[in-house]
Design an enzyme around this catalytic site. Structure first.
Site, mmCIF file in Angstrom:
data_model
loop_
_atom_site.group_PDB
_atom_site.id
_atom_site.type_symbol
_atom_site.label_atom_id
_atom_site.label_comp_id
_atom_site.label_asym_id
_atom_site.label_seq_id
_atom_site.Cartn_x
_atom_site.Cartn_y
_atom_site.Cartn_z
ATOM 1 N N GLU A 292 1.085 -20.432 31.473
ATOM 2 C CA GLU A 292 1.113 -21.893 31.442
ATOM 3 C C GLU A 292 2.186 -22.450 32.382
ATOM 4 O O GLU A 292 3.308 -21.971 32.424
ATOM 5 C CB GLU A 292 1.410 -22.360 30.008
ATOM 6 C CG GLU A 292 1.529 -23.870 29.857
ATOM 7 C CD GLU A 292 2.067 -24.281 28.499
ATOM 8 O OE1 GLU A 292 1.955 -25.483 28.182
ATOM 9 O OE2 GLU A 292 2.598 -23.423 27.767
ATOM 10 N N LYS A 361 -5.523 -29.277 27.882
ATOM 11 C CA LYS A 361 -5.011 -28.988 26.546
ATOM 12 C C LYS A 361 -5.404 -30.101 25.568
ATOM 13 O O LYS A 361 -5.163 -31.279 25.823
ATOM 14 C CB LYS A 361 -3.490 -28.843 26.602
ATOM 15 C CG LYS A 361 -2.846 -28.432 25.295
ATOM 16 C CD LYS A 361 -1.355 -28.246 25.500
ATOM 17 C CE LYS A 361 -0.648 -27.782 24.231
ATOM 18 N NZ LYS A 361 0.802 -27.637 24.444
ATOM 19 N N CYS A 446 -1.071 -22.905 24.998
ATOM 20 C CA CYS A 446 0.121 -22.944 24.138
ATOM 21 C C CYS A 446 -0.227 -23.295 22.691
ATOM 22 O O CYS A 446 -0.825 -22.528 21.972
ATOM 23 C CB CYS A 446 1.142 -23.918 24.724
ATOM 24 S SG CYS A 446 2.788 -23.773 23.970
#
Length: 592
Positions: A292, A361, A446
């Protein structure tokens, strides 16, 4: 029990739970301490005598547990006060509100007419124990869902080492694990109370019989869980496909936001080393994954920038030369609805180094990545001028899959269905049968991999392999890396899907559908691995189909029980008993 001991037991329970969770001394946590961690809290629960006290004690438990176990949130620079302080306060307030609900069943169990009656006394301890476990499970559910959800510091996080016990996650999610764990704490807590007070009971046989029923219920559920877990943990699984992957752990400093040349050059070097290692074994690489945020400039505008940077070895020509697809962590900028939006993204490049698209995300980290009401001018101005921060990212709203060519295992699995069609010529059919297999990958970023409401829809809609890109290195704490890993590992079990985590500093790991570690990398080291990731046949688990049915059912049971209590309390004999009890309390206070 006086106030001092109630506070002491609450703090003691928080400390036990903190030590049971993954921490700096025990990176994967302690199942034994997990089973024992709520015993002091159960003793507090059985001695609650007011809703105010219930709120305060459970607030204290939630606040302290969060503060101790998530202290690494304090390393988030400008957001430290918000990420640690505000989240600890919020967690405490939510558990405090739930604490009032813990008080309601205790009111019923303390009623003498029920506690000592022959007919109902046989079930009173079972009620106390069962409702403690169900309400604690519901509390963990409430704290783990929604925009402000934080599924850390849960009882299931203590149980990672107890892999056989964890396999029921594909039926109940993590909440079945939390229920059995809290149930055990309640049983032990109740045994301590009985040992001390059984001689004072007017009907000891009924009380002991009730406790025996509770023990039998827990034992039955645990035995079923054990055999179910033993089967699922040991059953041989044959991969349908293999994805030959290079995963790179750069261990770059996340606070150096302006220049990424050093990180890219290091990643290129590590990638080449692993590709060379694979070539020595006569294996072709299918995919390269970096972590990331490894690219600092926004796509698609920066594509031309990376054609010429880093100057020593530009990124785009590097990918083109290797002729391997890449998935890289970066960001995407788009102009929509009269304003510019920025997305924390994974970027896909094909074998010709063409930028093919991105996944944005979905579940942003509250406060750190998304601040409520940040678009209001007054709030935006306050954040910028007083706190020197900006609201940051826009959440993604679309499930995105990357379809990547891969390999079959040495022994190609036979298809259960074969179609011989006259629509094709014999050569066309032979060509289609020998075609290169493809795998459908989803790339949660994440925090995404901590939430079933992100991962389960991805799995239901076709994911064959999760590839998570993460950067937790800002925490600079091993416990932060392992806590995130343990939480995410349950997503592999819930969906029976392989999960690969490619992290900047760790914990980079590949987990199979039973939660076993296939390969991993050490924390906070510049490293890369070449790994043949097994991809198994997709299945639909009970949890994928019905979601959080267990805590939802517990909520319904609790509501029904509360209605029953209300009706029961309206009976004349119970009302009169309560009046007598109150008058005795009032007289005792006046005597003092």
């Amino acid at each position: 029990m006086n106030d001092f001991f109630q506070i002491f037991y609450t703090i003691f329970s928080s400390i036990l739970l903190f030590l049971a969770l993954p921490n700096e001394l025990n990176l994967l946590g302690s199942p034994l301490l997990g089973f024992l961690s709520l015993i002091p809290l159960y003793i507090v629960y059985t001695n609650l005598n007011s809703s105010k006290k219930a709120f305060f004690l459970f607030f204290l438990h939630g606040f302290l547990t969060h503060l101790l176990s998530s202290s690494w949130l304090g390393y988030f620079k400008d957001f430290a006060a918000l990420t640690l302080g505000a989240s600890a306060l919020g967690t405490g307030l939510i558990e405090g509100a739930c604490g009032i609900l813990f008080y309601l069943p205790v009111l019923q169990t303390k009623n003498p007419l029920i506690l000592y009656s022959t007919q109902k006394g046989a079930f009173i301890n079972l009620q106390k124990i069962f409702f403690f476990a169900t309400l604690y499970t519901c509390w963990e559910w409430i704290k783990s869902i929604g925009f402000l959800g934080y599924p850390w510091a849960t009882l299931s996080s203590c149980m990672y080492k107890f892999k056989i016990f964890s396999q029921i996650a594909d039926i109940t999610g993590t909440y079945g694990i939390s229920f059995l764990t809290s149930f055990f704490s309640a049983l032990v807590g109740e045994s301590l109370i009985l040992f001390k007070n059984i001689s004072k009971s007017q009907n000891p046989k009924c009380i002991i019989f009730s406790y025996f029923n509770a023990c039998m219920l827990w034992t039955t559920l645990s035995v079923l869980t054990f055999f179910y877990g033993l089967y699922n943990y040991t059953v041989p699984r044959k991969p349908q496909k293999i994805l030959n992957t290079v995963m790179v752990q750069q261990n770059a400093d996340p606070w150096k936001l302006s220049i990424d040349s050093e990180t890219i050059l290091l990643s290129e070097k590590l990638t080449e080393e692993q590709i060379k290692l694979a070539q020595e074994q006569d294996i072709d690489i299918d995919l390269v994954v970096w972590s990331e945020g490894c690219l600092k400039y926004n796509f698609p505008n920066s594509y031309n920038y990376y054609k010429y940077n880093p100057q020593e070895k530009p990124l785009i020509p590097f990918i083109k030369e290797l002729q391997i697809p890449f998935i890289l962590g970066g960001s995407v900028s788009q102009y929509k609805d009269g304003k510019r939006h920025f997305y924390n993204s994974t970027l896909l490049f094909d074998t010709d180094a063409d930028y093919r698209g991105y996944y944005a995300k979905i579940h942003l980290v509250p406060i750190a990545e998304a601040i409520p009401f940040a678009e209001i001018p007054a709030v935006k101005s306050f954040l910028k001028n007083a706190l020197k921060v900006s609201a940051g990212w826009t959440p993604g709203k679309q499930y995105v899959y990357f379809e990547i060519p891969c390999h079959y295992p040495k022994e190609k699995p036979e298809q259960s269905v074969k179609i011989i069609s006259l629509k094709q010529t014999k050569k066309e059919q032979e060509k289609s049968e020998n075609a290169v297999p493809y795998i459908k990958i989803s790339t949660p970023i994440c925090y995404d991999d901590s939430f079933p409401d992100v991962m389960t829809p991805l799995a239901k809609n076709g994911t064959e392999l999760f590839v998570n890109l993460t950067d937790d290195s800002w925490s600079r704490k091993k416990s932060a890396e392992f806590q995130h890993f343990v939480v995410s590992s349950y997503r592999a079990i819930e969906t029976r899907t392989t999960l690969a985590r490619s992290c900047n500093s760790g914990y980079s790991v590949i987990i199979d559908p039973s939660g076993k570690i296939i390969r991993d990398m050490p924390l906070f080291k510049e490293e890369a691995i070449f790994v043949q990731i097994p991809v198994y046949k997709r299945i639909t688990t009970i949890y994928m189909k019905f979601g959080n049915w267990l805590p939802f059912s517990f909520s319904i049971i609790f509501i029904a029980y509360s209605v029953f209590c209300f009706i029961e309390f309206q009976k004349p004999e119970i009302k009169s008993e309560r009046k007598i009890k109150k008058s005795k309390k009032f007289k005792n206070k006046n005597k003092r």
